[in-house]
Design a protein around this motif. Structure first.
Motif, short mmCIF file in Angstrom:
data_model
loop_
_atom_site.label_atom_id
_atom_site.label_comp_id
_atom_site.label_asym_id
_atom_site.label_seq_id
_atom_site.Cartn_x
_atom_site.Cartn_y
_atom_site.Cartn_z
N GLY A 1 0.83 -1.21 0.00
CA GLY A 1 0.00 0.00 0.00
C GLY A 1 0.86 1.25 0.00
N ALA A 2 0.25 2.39 0.31
CA ALA A 2 0.98 3.68 0.30
C ALA A 2 1.91 3.75 1.50
N ILE A 3 3.18 3.92 1.22
CA ILE A 3 4.17 4.02 2.28
C ILE A 3 5.13 5.16 1.94
N SER A 4 5.91 5.58 2.93
CA SER A 4 6.83 6.69 2.70
C SER A 4 7.93 6.29 1.71
N GLY A 5 8.55 7.30 1.11
CA GLY A 5 9.63 7.05 0.16
C GLY A 5 10.78 6.28 0.77
N ARG A 6 11.10 6.57 2.03
CA ARG A 6 12.19 5.85 2.71
C ARG A 6 11.81 4.37 2.88
N LYS B 1 -1.70 21.79 -1.63
CA LYS B 1 -2.50 20.97 -0.71
C LYS B 1 -2.75 19.62 -1.38
N GLU B 2 -2.78 18.57 -0.57
CA GLU B 2 -2.95 17.21 -1.10
C GLU B 2 -4.20 17.09 -1.98
N LYS B 3 -5.28 17.75 -1.60
CA LYS B 3 -6.53 17.65 -2.37
C LYS B 3 -6.42 18.28 -3.76
N GLU B 4 -5.42 19.15 -3.98
CA GLU B 4 -5.22 19.79 -5.28
C GLU B 4 -4.40 18.91 -6.23
N LEU B 5 -3.72 17.91 -5.69
CA LEU B 5 -2.79 17.11 -6.49
C LEU B 5 -3.46 16.36 -7.64
N LEU B 6 -4.49 15.59 -7.36
CA LEU B 6 -5.15 14.79 -8.40
C LEU B 6 -5.74 15.65 -9.52
N PRO B 7 -6.54 16.70 -9.21
CA PRO B 7 -7.09 17.51 -10.31
C PRO B 7 -5.99 18.21 -11.13
N LEU B 8 -4.90 18.58 -10.49
CA LEU B 8 -3.84 19.32 -11.16
C LEU B 8 -2.95 18.42 -12.02
N THR B 9 -2.57 17.25 -11.46
CA THR B 9 -1.57 16.40 -12.12
C THR B 9 -2.13 15.11 -12.71
N GLY B 10 -3.26 14.64 -12.17
CA GLY B 10 -3.79 13.34 -12.56
C GLY B 10 -3.23 12.22 -11.68
N TYR B 11 -2.43 12.60 -10.68
CA TYR B 11 -1.82 11.61 -9.79
C TYR B 11 -2.29 11.81 -8.35
N VAL B 12 -2.25 10.71 -7.58
CA VAL B 12 -2.59 10.77 -6.17
C VAL B 12 -1.31 10.84 -5.34
N HIS B 13 -1.45 11.29 -4.11
CA HIS B 13 -0.32 11.36 -3.19
C HIS B 13 0.28 9.95 -3.04
#
Length: 155
Positions: A27-32, A87-99
């Protein structure tokens, strides 16, 4: 790997060699954590950060997962007075990607992109393949065939 992400399809179309990794079951985990799970050097695994400048322009910064973006250096690298993380909520509409699945390749729009200069210390570097749980490893010079970016000291 049976499933291809959009990033992998773009690399395939440009005939760019890459190695893909998956950690889907985690699942979603930190980069480290991604670097540790893939048994890779944290300095060689990069994260993609999206920011907004004082001018309201958006910028993409690609830095090692074990470092923090230096906002002053980043702003200077793109000629802005200041920049902030979006802001995290702006990421998907702006880039097409999720956090956690944001890649410098294949965003909805081409943004000014800066890759940290430390990427040159390696033959290849690893970053998100555009979907949580997927990473790609490419040569920095091959990335130049896909997106326009500059190398700067931004951490």
């Amino acid at each position: 790997m049976s499933e291809k992400t959009n990033v992998m399809r773009i690399l395939d179309k440009k005939n760019i060699k890459y190695k893909s990794y998956t950690y889907k079951e985690k699942g979603a985990i930190s980069g480290r954590e991604v670097a540790r799970y893939l048994n890779q050097n944290e300095n060689q695994v990069f994260k993609t950060l999206v920011t907004v400048g004082k001018s309201k322009e958006h910028y993409v910064f690609v830095i090692p997962v074990n470092k923090e973006l230096d906002l002053k250096k980043a702003a200077k690298s793109v000629g802005e007075k200041s920049i902030n993380m979006i802001k995290e909520k702006e990421l998907l509409p702006l880039t097409g990607y999720v956090h956690g699945g944001c890649s410098p390749i294949g965003m909805k729009k081409l943004f000014t992109t800066v890759v940290d200069i430390t990427s040159e210390e390696f033959d290849t570097f690893i970053f998100s393949a555009g979907k949580v749980g997927y990473q790609v490893e490419v040569k920095i010079n091959d990335l130049k065939k896909v997106i326009k970016f500059k190398l700067e000291d931004i951490v």
